[in-house]
Design an enzyme around this catalytic site. Structure first.
Site, PDB file in Angstrom:
ATOM      1  N   ASP A  11      24.209  10.696  11.779  1.00 60.06           N
ATOM      2  CA  ASP A  11      22.766  10.635  11.590  1.00 60.06           C
ATOM      3  C   ASP A  11      22.454   9.270  10.978  1.00 60.06           C
ATOM      4  O   ASP A  11      23.356   8.569  10.499  1.00 60.06           O
ATOM      5  CB  ASP A  11      22.336  11.775  10.660  1.00 60.06           C
ATOM      6  CG  ASP A  11      20.902  11.631  10.204  1.00 60.06           C
ATOM      7  OD1 ASP A  11      20.009  11.583  11.067  1.00 60.06           O
ATOM      8  OD2 ASP A  11      20.688  11.518   8.975  1.00 60.06           O
ATOM      9  N   ASP A  13      18.820   8.081   9.169  1.00 64.18           N
ATOM     10  CA  ASP A  13      18.014   8.116   7.946  1.00 64.18           C
ATOM     11  C   ASP A  13      18.593   9.121   6.954  1.00 64.18           C
ATOM     12  O   ASP A  13      18.722  10.305   7.261  1.00 64.18           O
ATOM     13  CB  ASP A  13      16.570   8.500   8.275  1.00 64.18           C
ATOM     14  CG  ASP A  13      15.886   7.476   9.155  1.00 64.18           C
ATOM     15  OD1 ASP A  13      15.953   6.287   8.831  1.00 64.18           O
ATOM     16  OD2 ASP A  13      15.286   7.869  10.178  1.00 64.18           O
TER      17      ASP A  13
END
Length: 227
Positions: A11, A13
């Site tokens: 991922d 953010d």
């Protein structure tokens, strides 16, 4: 696990970069365009990881479709303005240890790296360019082409791109959406504690890490356990 290619999907953010200041500012701008009260910080960070349209629906459940569409565009405009004013590398800095871990994993000829993010392709490309990360990722999955997390589509496409199976793939993320996406795809799920969801929300994670430096060992152990 020994032999064959392995894949680590990150991922972005809250996992690789700390973009919360940008997200909070852009979301505030989006709500202010409608005169609505801005949600609390915890509420905003709680939707990080979802595609923007889904995130906006959760934060403004009483808004009609036209209003939501306008808020999405206002968010995008504000985010682009912040990035142009400050620079992506400064406004969304890498977490300590992130670059070193990417380099460590990238040096292994049997390990491939990818990303799966609720960002747009434009936003992800700009961020990767700003941090000089172009060489690392063989697959980049973004919100433009997939259902929102936790649907497994991003992970499934990343595995198809890399040519790896579920037992050779690990998803690394900071949100419940990341862990549930990994679970839905049947891959390993490593949570991280330095991101935007409280650790007690990462119930689908096989393990939660507190330090980036522990990640290479953790993925190796997970592959070994899934032989």
């Amino acid at each position: 696990m020994s032999g064959g290619l392995k894949l680590v999907i990150f991922d972005v953010d809250g996992t690789l970069v700390d973009s919360q200041a940008d997200i909070l500012s852009a979301m505030s701008a989006a709500f202010e365009t409608t005169g609505r009260p801005v949600p609390a910080r915890a509420e905003i960070l709680g939707i990080v990881g979802l595609s923007l349209d889904r995130a906006m629906e959760r934060l403004a459940p009483d808004a009609d479709s036209g209003t939501l569409a306008g808020m999405v565009e206002a968010y995008k405009d504000a985010y682009v303005a912040i990035r142009a004013r400050v620079g992506a590398a400064q406004s969304s800095p890498l977490y300590p240890g992130a670059l070193e871990v990417l380099e460590n994993l990238h040096r292994s000829p049997d390990i491939l790296l990818g990303v799966a993010t609720g960002k747009s392709k434009r936003g992800l490309d700009k961020l990767i360019e700003a941090h000089g990360l172009e060489r690392f990722f063989v697959t980049r999955q973004v919100a433009d082409f997939h259902p929102s997390k936790p649907h497994p589509s991003m992970v499934l496409q990343a595995m198809a791109d890399a040519g790896t199976g579920a037992d050779a793939t690990v998803m690394v993320g900071d949100t419940s959406f990341d862990m549930e996406m990994a679970q839905a795809a049947g891959v390993g799920a490593l949570g991280v504690s330095w991101g935007y969801h409280p650790v007690d929300r990462l119930v689908a994670a096989h393990r939660v890490l507190d330090d980036f430096a522990a990640l290479p060992g953790a993925v190796a152990e997970m592959w070994e356990s899934r032989r």
